[in-house]
Design a protein around this motif. Structure first.
Motif, PDB file in Angstrom:
ATOM      1  N   ALA A 151       0.853  -1.194   0.000  1.00  0.00           N
ATOM      2  CA  ALA A 151       0.000   0.000   0.000  1.00  0.00           C
ATOM      3  C   ALA A 151       0.884   1.238   0.000  1.00  0.00           C
ATOM      4  O   ALA A 151       1.939   1.254   0.648  1.00  0.00           O
ATOM      5  CB  ALA A 151      -0.921   0.006   1.218  1.00  0.00           C
ATOM      6  N   TRP A 152       0.451   2.263  -0.728  1.00  0.00           N
ATOM      7  CA  TRP A 152       1.207   3.521  -0.753  1.00  0.00           C
ATOM      8  C   TRP A 152       0.346   4.653  -0.214  1.00  0.00           C
ATOM      9  O   TRP A 152      -0.835   4.795  -0.574  1.00  0.00           O
ATOM     10  CB  TRP A 152       1.651   3.892  -2.168  1.00  0.00           C
ATOM     11  CG  TRP A 152       2.610   5.052  -2.142  1.00  0.00           C
ATOM     12  CD1 TRP A 152       3.969   4.986  -2.086  1.00  0.00           C
ATOM     13  CD2 TRP A 152       2.263   6.448  -2.095  1.00  0.00           C
ATOM     14  NE1 TRP A 152       4.504   6.249  -2.007  1.00  0.00           N
ATOM     15  CE2 TRP A 152       3.481   7.168  -2.010  1.00  0.00           C
ATOM     16  CE3 TRP A 152       1.064   7.144  -2.106  1.00  0.00           C
ATOM     17  CZ2 TRP A 152       3.518   8.556  -1.948  1.00  0.00           C
ATOM     18  CZ3 TRP A 152       1.093   8.531  -2.032  1.00  0.00           C
ATOM     19  CH2 TRP A 152       2.316   9.226  -1.966  1.00  0.00           C
ATOM     20  N   CYS A 153       0.952   5.477   0.649  1.00  0.00           N
ATOM     21  CA  CYS A 153       0.323   6.732   1.070  1.00  0.00           C
ATOM     22  C   CYS A 153       1.420   7.697   1.478  1.00  0.00           C
ATOM     23  O   CYS A 153       2.577   7.308   1.672  1.00  0.00           O
ATOM     24  CB  CYS A 153      -0.673   6.512   2.211  1.00  0.00           C
ATOM     25  SG  CYS A 153       0.074   6.194   3.811  1.00  0.00           S
ATOM     26  N   ASP A 154       1.067   8.974   1.608  1.00  0.00           N
ATOM     27  CA  ASP A 154       2.037   9.987   2.025  1.00  0.00           C
ATOM     28  C   ASP A 154       2.604   9.636   3.397  1.00  0.00           C
ATOM     29  O   ASP A 154       1.899   9.095   4.260  1.00  0.00           O
ATOM     30  CB  ASP A 154       1.371  11.363   2.094  1.00  0.00           C
ATOM     31  CG  ASP A 154       1.100  11.945   0.709  1.00  0.00           C
ATOM     32  OD1 ASP A 154       1.926  11.726  -0.191  1.00  0.00           O
ATOM     33  OD2 ASP A 154       0.057  12.602   0.551  1.00  0.00           O
ATOM     34  N   HIS A 177       3.487  -2.594   3.976  1.00  0.00           N
ATOM     35  CA  HIS A 177       3.264  -3.895   3.349  1.00  0.00           C
ATOM     36  C   HIS A 177       3.038  -4.966   4.397  1.00  0.00           C
ATOM     37  O   HIS A 177       3.406  -4.815   5.563  1.00  0.00           O
ATOM     38  CB  HIS A 177       4.392  -4.265   2.386  1.00  0.00           C
ATOM     39  CG  HIS A 177       5.705  -4.576   3.024  1.00  0.00           C
ATOM     40  ND1 HIS A 177       6.654  -3.628   3.275  1.00  0.00           N
ATOM     41  CD2 HIS A 177       6.233  -5.748   3.444  1.00  0.00           C
ATOM     42  CE1 HIS A 177       7.716  -4.185   3.821  1.00  0.00           C
ATOM     43  NE2 HIS A 177       7.490  -5.474   3.945  1.00  0.00           N
ATOM     44  N   MET A 178       2.400  -6.028   3.966  1.00  0.00           N
ATOM     45  CA  MET A 178       1.984  -7.086   4.870  1.00  0.00           C
ATOM     46  C   MET A 178       2.083  -8.424   4.153  1.00  0.00           C
ATOM     47  O   MET A 178       1.952  -8.495   2.930  1.00  0.00           O
ATOM     48  CB  MET A 178       0.532  -6.846   5.302  1.00  0.00           C
ATOM     49  CG  MET A 178      -0.021  -7.900   6.249  1.00  0.00           C
ATOM     50  SD  MET A 178      -1.821  -7.827   6.336  1.00  0.00           S
ATOM     51  CE  MET A 178      -2.244  -8.516   4.751  1.00  0.00           C
ATOM     52  N   HIS A 179       2.324  -9.464   4.929  1.00  0.00           N
ATOM     53  CA  HIS A 179       2.273 -10.805   4.348  1.00  0.00           C
ATOM     54  C   HIS A 179       2.009 -11.837   5.431  1.00  0.00           C
ATOM     55  O   HIS A 179       2.438 -11.673   6.581  1.00  0.00           O
ATOM     56  CB  HIS A 179       3.574 -11.141   3.608  1.00  0.00           C
ATOM     57  CG  HIS A 179       4.792 -11.194   4.489  1.00  0.00           C
ATOM     58  ND1 HIS A 179       5.151 -12.309   5.205  1.00  0.00           N
ATOM     59  CD2 HIS A 179       5.735 -10.257   4.763  1.00  0.00           C
ATOM     60  CE1 HIS A 179       6.265 -12.071   5.871  1.00  0.00           C
ATOM     61  NE2 HIS A 179       6.638 -10.832   5.635  1.00  0.00           N
ATOM     62  N   PRO A 180       1.269 -12.895   5.085  1.00  0.00           N
ATOM     63  CA  PRO A 180       1.192 -14.043   5.989  1.00  0.00           C
ATOM     64  C   PRO A 180       2.595 -14.612   6.192  1.00  0.00           C
ATOM     65  O   PRO A 180       3.411 -14.620   5.264  1.00  0.00           O
ATOM     66  CB  PRO A 180       0.292 -15.028   5.234  1.00  0.00           C
ATOM     67  CG  PRO A 180      -0.522 -14.171   4.319  1.00  0.00           C
ATOM     68  CD  PRO A 180       0.406 -13.069   3.903  1.00  0.00           C
ATOM     69  N   ARG A 181       2.860 -15.097   7.393  1.00  0.00           N
ATOM     70  CA  ARG A 181       4.212 -15.576   7.676  1.00  0.00           C
ATOM     71  C   ARG A 181       4.537 -16.842   6.890  1.00  0.00           C
ATOM     72  O   ARG A 181       5.703 -17.116   6.602  1.00  0.00           O
ATOM     73  CB  ARG A 181       4.370 -15.809   9.176  1.00  0.00           C
ATOM     74  CG  ARG A 181       4.258 -14.505   9.966  1.00  0.00           C
ATOM     75  CD  ARG A 181       4.339 -14.707  11.456  1.00  0.00           C
ATOM     76  NE  ARG A 181       5.679 -15.083  11.880  1.00  0.00           N
ATOM     77  CZ  ARG A 181       6.035 -15.231  13.155  1.00  0.00           C
ATOM     78  NH1 ARG A 181       5.143 -15.029  14.111  1.00  0.00           N
ATOM     79  NH2 ARG A 181       7.262 -15.570  13.478  1.00  0.00           N
ATOM     80  N   GLU A 182       3.512 -17.618   6.536  1.00  0.00           N
ATOM     81  CA  GLU A 182       3.710 -18.794   5.694  1.00  0.00           C
ATOM     82  C   GLU A 182       2.598 -18.842   4.660  1.00  0.00           C
ATOM     83  O   GLU A 182       1.423 -18.724   5.002  1.00  0.00           O
ATOM     84  CB  GLU A 182       3.709 -20.082   6.529  1.00  0.00           C
ATOM     85  CG  GLU A 182       4.894 -20.201   7.469  1.00  0.00           C
ATOM     86  CD  GLU A 182       4.954 -21.557   8.141  1.00  0.00           C
ATOM     87  OE1 GLU A 182       4.103 -22.406   7.834  1.00  0.00           O
ATOM     88  OE2 GLU A 182       5.857 -21.757   8.973  1.00  0.00           O
ATOM     89  N   ILE A 183       2.974 -19.022   3.400  1.00  0.00           N
ATOM     90  CA  ILE A 183       1.977 -19.028   2.332  1.00  0.00           C
ATOM     91  C   ILE A 183       1.001 -20.184   2.497  1.00  0.00           C
ATOM     92  O   ILE A 183      -0.156 -20.109   2.083  1.00  0.00           O
ATOM     93  CB  ILE A 183       2.660 -19.066   0.944  1.00  0.00           C
ATOM     94  CG1 ILE A 183       1.656 -18.675  -0.149  1.00  0.00           C
ATOM     95  CG2 ILE A 183       3.298 -20.418   0.682  1.00  0.00           C
ATOM     96  CD1 ILE A 183       2.287 -18.407  -1.496  1.00  0.00           C
TER      97      ILE A 183
END
Length: 354
Positions: free
Chosen positions: A9-12, A101-107
């Motif tokens: 995600a992008w924001c100021d 940014h974000m991600h599950p720790r394991e796909i």
């Protein structure tokens, strides 16, 4: 086991902690479980209050980045351990990961490589099983992307996306994109062009205005082309002239073309749909009875995703164009695929490919 998929995600920078806090509130299960926060070199801490976590992050943000570890509840009812990160512009210039940014720790927690399915008495169908896998993943993918990018109506995040890669790729090379204003959907093309042609990191240019992106594309040599990633192995080029034509078209026309392209189902997917629906219904009924997979008995079968399942998804998984109530739009498909074939078909329908 590798992590992923990755959501960006992008924001100021001025609104980044607020955007991070809103996303964290939307992602953490209610009632909240512990959120662990790391802000090196500041001490780490854990809390079950999102407000407390955000307040401490705000106090140190600017000279420290933030990593939050938590669990979110997926549509399957399973908890998915995740990491949400918030980086300063200074950190982004040093190593551009994506400001939020974000991600599950394991796909495997997000898109399992196996499913417990009730197959009934009909023969096995790789295609139908792959379709079931697509349905299982797509809802969570869109849900997580929107919790990250649009947890409220503020519009702090202007654009974002999701990919199975660890870095923010050209938008058309991702499996999902988000734009807060659907009228700016051409941003996906322009960002992709500038990223691929000028070898720019997307996270560093995602905040550029459409006018600035237009100027960057226009400055390229006439006839210049780039080839976005298409995981099926095909090479579908994107020309400078096509991007320039798209940039001067109304966003509504681009959206309508994308919707029309997404509505075209290929015959292989259509042929497998009845069996996929049968498997889905049988599985729902079995789970409603409280059945679980057991070796050597029961109606549920352990189905492991093989290369055949993956290849079918790469070549045939449908695309979803989701217009949001607040005026935004999401393009999405399975993480094994990219949205570039959708864009290529839409641009062809508009007659602006060259």
């Amino acid at each position: 086991m590798r992590s992923g998929p990755y959501f960006f995600a992008w924001c100021d920078e001025a609104a980044r902690v607020d955007a991070f806090g809103a996303a964290l509130s939307a992602l953490v299960h209610d009632p909240p479980y512990d959120v662990s926060v790391y802000m090196r070199p500041s001490p780490s801490f854990s809390t079950n209050s999102v407000d407390e976590a955000v307040a401490k992050i705000r106090a140190h943000f600017g000279h420290a980045d933030a990593d939050a570890y938590f669990e979110m509840l997926g549509s399957s009812g399973q908890f998915v351990p995740c990491i949400l990160r918030c980086y300063t512009d200074r950190s982004e210039r040093i190593k551009p990961w994506g400001p939020i940014h974000m991600h599950p720790r394991e796909i495997e927690d997000f898109a399992p490589m196996h499913m417990d399915l009730a197959l009934g008495s009909s023969p096995r169908s790789v295609e139908a099983e792959a379709e079931v896998a697509w349905h299982m993943v797509l809802d969570d993918l869109e849900d997580m992307l929107l919790r990250l990018c649009a947890p409220d109506a503020t519009g702090r995040v202007s654009t974002g996306g999701c990919t199975s890669a660890w870095t923010w790729l050209a938008p058309v090379s991702m499996c999902a994109t988000y734009n807060a204003d659907a009228r700016d959907i051409a941003r996906d093309l322009a960002l992709s062009w500038v990223s691929l042609h000028d070898t720019e990191k997307v996270s560093l240019i995602a905040g550029m205005s459409l006018e600035a992106l237009h100027a960057r594309v226009d400055a390229a040599p006439a006839g210049a082309r780039v080839v976005p990633t298409d995981k099926s192995g095909r090479s579908i080029p994107l020309s400078r002239e096509t991007v320039l034509k798209a940039l001067v078209m109304p966003g509504s026309a681009l959206i309508e073309a994308l919707v029309a392209a997404a509505d075209v189902r290929d015959e292989a997917w259509r042929a497998a749909a009845p069996r996929a629906e049968e498997i889905h219904n049988l599985t729902v009924q079995a789970r409603a009875r409280g059945e679980r997979f057991t070796r050597g008995g029961g109606s549920l079968t352990w189905v492991e995703l093989t290369g055949e399942h993956v290849y079918f998804l790469v070549d045939h998984a449908p695309f979803h164009v989701r217009r949001l109530p607040g005026g935004g739009v999401v393009l999405a498909t399975h993480p094994y695929r990219t949205v570039w074939p959708l864009w290529a078909d839409a641009l062809f329908l508009l007659g602006i490919t060259s």
